[in-house]
Write a protein that holds these residues in place. Structure first.
Motif, PDB file in Angstrom:
ATOM      1  N   ASP A 155     -11.994   2.363   0.473  1.00  0.00           N
ATOM      2  CA  ASP A 155     -11.011   1.509  -0.205  1.00  0.00           C
ATOM      3  C   ASP A 155      -9.691   2.210  -0.490  1.00  0.00           C
ATOM      4  O   ASP A 155      -8.660   1.559  -0.609  1.00  0.00           O
ATOM      5  CB  ASP A 155     -11.575   0.993  -1.534  1.00  0.00           C
ATOM      6  CG  ASP A 155     -12.746   0.034  -1.341  1.00  0.00           C
ATOM      7  OD1 ASP A 155     -12.891  -0.513  -0.232  1.00  0.00           O
ATOM      8  OD2 ASP A 155     -13.516  -0.158  -2.306  1.00  0.00           O
ATOM      9  N   PHE A 156      -9.711   3.524  -0.618  1.00  0.00           N
ATOM     10  CA  PHE A 156      -8.497   4.262  -0.973  1.00  0.00           C
ATOM     11  C   PHE A 156      -7.910   5.017   0.220  1.00  0.00           C
ATOM     12  O   PHE A 156      -7.087   5.919   0.041  1.00  0.00           O
ATOM     13  CB  PHE A 156      -8.771   5.199  -2.148  1.00  0.00           C
ATOM     14  CG  PHE A 156      -9.048   4.442  -3.421  1.00  0.00           C
ATOM     15  CD1 PHE A 156      -8.013   3.984  -4.208  1.00  0.00           C
ATOM     16  CD2 PHE A 156     -10.350   4.154  -3.794  1.00  0.00           C
ATOM     17  CE1 PHE A 156      -8.256   3.263  -5.366  1.00  0.00           C
ATOM     18  CE2 PHE A 156     -10.614   3.433  -4.949  1.00  0.00           C
ATOM     19  CZ  PHE A 156      -9.564   2.981  -5.736  1.00  0.00           C
TER      20      PHE A 156
ATOM     21  N   ASN B 153      -4.207   6.474   0.531  1.00  0.00           N
ATOM     22  CA  ASN B 153      -3.650   6.313  -0.813  1.00  0.00           C
ATOM     23  C   ASN B 153      -2.456   7.219  -1.087  1.00  0.00           C
ATOM     24  O   ASN B 153      -1.445   6.785  -1.627  1.00  0.00           O
ATOM     25  CB  ASN B 153      -4.742   6.572  -1.854  1.00  0.00           C
ATOM     26  CG  ASN B 153      -4.221   6.399  -3.262  1.00  0.00           C
ATOM     27  OD1 ASN B 153      -4.069   5.287  -3.728  1.00  0.00           O
ATOM     28  ND2 ASN B 153      -3.931   7.501  -3.930  1.00  0.00           N
TER      29      ASN B 153
ATOM     30  N   LYS C 241       4.692  -2.131  -4.244  1.00  0.00           N
ATOM     31  CA  LYS C 241       3.287  -2.530  -4.238  1.00  0.00           C
ATOM     32  C   LYS C 241       2.629  -2.053  -5.523  1.00  0.00           C
ATOM     33  O   LYS C 241       3.026  -1.060  -6.117  1.00  0.00           O
ATOM     34  CB  LYS C 241       2.578  -1.896  -3.035  1.00  0.00           C
ATOM     35  CG  LYS C 241       3.145  -2.351  -1.707  1.00  0.00           C
ATOM     36  CD  LYS C 241       2.473  -1.613  -0.568  1.00  0.00           C
ATOM     37  CE  LYS C 241       3.122  -1.973   0.752  1.00  0.00           C
ATOM     38  NZ  LYS C 241       2.610  -1.190   1.856  1.00  0.00           N
ATOM     39  N   ASP C 242       1.590  -2.787  -5.928  1.00  0.00           N
ATOM     40  CA  ASP C 242       0.806  -2.344  -7.069  1.00  0.00           C
ATOM     41  C   ASP C 242       0.121  -1.043  -6.709  1.00  0.00           C
ATOM     42  O   ASP C 242      -0.298  -0.832  -5.571  1.00  0.00           O
ATOM     43  CB  ASP C 242      -0.249  -3.386  -7.447  1.00  0.00           C
ATOM     44  CG  ASP C 242       0.366  -4.624  -8.095  1.00  0.00           C
ATOM     45  OD1 ASP C 242       1.470  -4.502  -8.647  1.00  0.00           O
ATOM     46  OD2 ASP C 242      -0.270  -5.684  -8.034  1.00  0.00           O
ATOM     47  N   PHE C 243      -0.001  -0.174  -7.687  1.00  0.00           N
ATOM     48  CA  PHE C 243      -0.643   1.105  -7.462  1.00  0.00           C
ATOM     49  C   PHE C 243      -1.928   1.161  -8.273  1.00  0.00           C
ATOM     50  O   PHE C 243      -1.907   1.017  -9.490  1.00  0.00           O
ATOM     51  CB  PHE C 243       0.278   2.261  -7.841  1.00  0.00           C
ATOM     52  CG  PHE C 243      -0.367   3.599  -7.679  1.00  0.00           C
ATOM     53  CD1 PHE C 243      -0.603   4.118  -6.424  1.00  0.00           C
ATOM     54  CD2 PHE C 243      -0.774   4.322  -8.787  1.00  0.00           C
ATOM     55  CE1 PHE C 243      -1.213   5.341  -6.261  1.00  0.00           C
ATOM     56  CE2 PHE C 243      -1.381   5.553  -8.640  1.00  0.00           C
ATOM     57  CZ  PHE C 243      -1.601   6.067  -7.375  1.00  0.00           C
ATOM     58  N   THR C 244      -3.044   1.319  -7.579  1.00  0.00           N
ATOM     59  CA  THR C 244      -4.332   1.471  -8.245  1.00  0.00           C
ATOM     60  C   THR C 244      -4.707   2.935  -8.200  1.00  0.00           C
ATOM     61  O   THR C 244      -4.859   3.502  -7.114  1.00  0.00           O
ATOM     62  CB  THR C 244      -5.414   0.629  -7.529  1.00  0.00           C
ATOM     63  OG1 THR C 244      -4.987  -0.723  -7.478  1.00  0.00           O
ATOM     64  CG2 THR C 244      -6.740   0.736  -8.249  1.00  0.00           C
ATOM     65  N   PRO C 245      -4.848   3.572  -9.350  1.00  0.00           N
ATOM     66  CA  PRO C 245      -5.205   4.988  -9.346  1.00  0.00           C
ATOM     67  C   PRO C 245      -6.577   5.214  -8.714  1.00  0.00           C
ATOM     68  O   PRO C 245      -7.483   4.396  -8.852  1.00  0.00           O
ATOM     69  CB  PRO C 245      -5.234   5.374 -10.823  1.00  0.00           C
ATOM     70  CG  PRO C 245      -4.602   4.251 -11.561  1.00  0.00           C
ATOM     71  CD  PRO C 245      -4.669   3.044 -10.692  1.00  0.00           C
ATOM     72  N   VAL C 246      -6.714   6.323  -8.034  1.00  0.00           N
ATOM     73  CA  VAL C 246      -7.980   6.706  -7.422  1.00  0.00           C
ATOM     74  C   VAL C 246      -8.931   7.123  -8.550  1.00  0.00           C
ATOM     75  O   VAL C 246      -8.577   7.968  -9.374  1.00  0.00           O
ATOM     76  CB  VAL C 246      -7.769   7.880  -6.438  1.00  0.00           C
ATOM     77  CG1 VAL C 246      -9.087   8.377  -5.887  1.00  0.00           C
ATOM     78  CG2 VAL C 246      -6.826   7.474  -5.315  1.00  0.00           C
ATOM     79  N   PRO C 247     -10.126   6.539  -8.604  1.00  0.00           N
ATOM     80  CA  PRO C 247     -11.071   6.960  -9.641  1.00  0.00           C
ATOM     81  C   PRO C 247     -11.797   8.252  -9.253  1.00  0.00           C
ATOM     82  O   PRO C 247     -11.876   8.587  -8.071  1.00  0.00           O
ATOM     83  CB  PRO C 247     -12.053   5.783  -9.715  1.00  0.00           C
ATOM     84  CG  PRO C 247     -12.005   5.162  -8.366  1.00  0.00           C
ATOM     85  CD  PRO C 247     -10.605   5.385  -7.846  1.00  0.00           C
TER      86      PRO C 247
END
Length: 176
Positions: free
Chosen positions: A49-50, A53, A13-19
């Motif tokens: 949203d996270f 995570n 899966k794509d990984f979106t870093p936690v901001p």
């Protein structure tokens, strides 16, 4: 190449870093390190949203990204008290009784901020760290401030000179 059966393998899966931001988190694990007098606390994001995570990161990369330590040495007790108070305020009816195992599954508000560090590959990278521990009400109401990214000092960067360079004037040169 060997013959691979990819029929039952899920794609990565794509990984979106936690901001950097304030998050409602759930404590997933606590380890007491008595000889050093600190707790190692692992957490995951519990809402938004996270949510989940760090569990997803662990499943995909084998790495748990959400953790911090909280010292209970004598000089750090005011900070430890702030930690336990934030957890008590976030979990109605809970009172910390010096049993770290009871912290598991408790909610807490965490402000995550960014800092630079030098990775094992000797490159400057960015990671999140827990900057503040708050009650979940303070996170929900936005009663927190995200600090600016901590930047490495010039002398901490790879290839930086470890000692100052003595600059000579033209008059000091022996072959003038």
């Amino acid at each position: 190449m060997k013959n691979l059966n990819l029929e039952n393998v899920q794609e990565a899966k794509d990984f979106t870093p936690v901001p950097p931001d304030g998050y409602i988190c759930r404590i997933t694990s606590v380890e007491d390190v008595p000889d050093k007098e600190y707790l190692r606390v692992e957490f995951d994001i519990a809402e938004g949203d996270f949510k989940g995570n760090y569990q997803t990161l662990y499943e995909n990369k084998g790495f748990w990204g959400g953790s911090f330590v909280r010292s209970y040495k004598e000089k750090a007790l005011p900070f430890f008290k702030s930690f336990t108070t934030a957890i008590e305020n976030s979990n109605p009816g809970y009172k910390f009784d010096n049993d770290e195992n009871k912290l598991r599954n408790k909610l807490v508000g965490l402000v995550l901020a960014e800092e630079e560090y030098v990775g094992n590959d000797n490159k400057v990278k960015t990671r999140l760290y827990v900057d503040q521990i708050r009650s979940i009400d303070k996170i929900r109401s936005g009663d927190f401030k995200i600090p600016e990214k901590k930047i490495l000092a010039v002398n901490e960067r790879p290839g930086a000179a470890s000692t100052p360079i003595d600059i000579m004037s033209d008059e000091d040169l022996p072959f003038n």
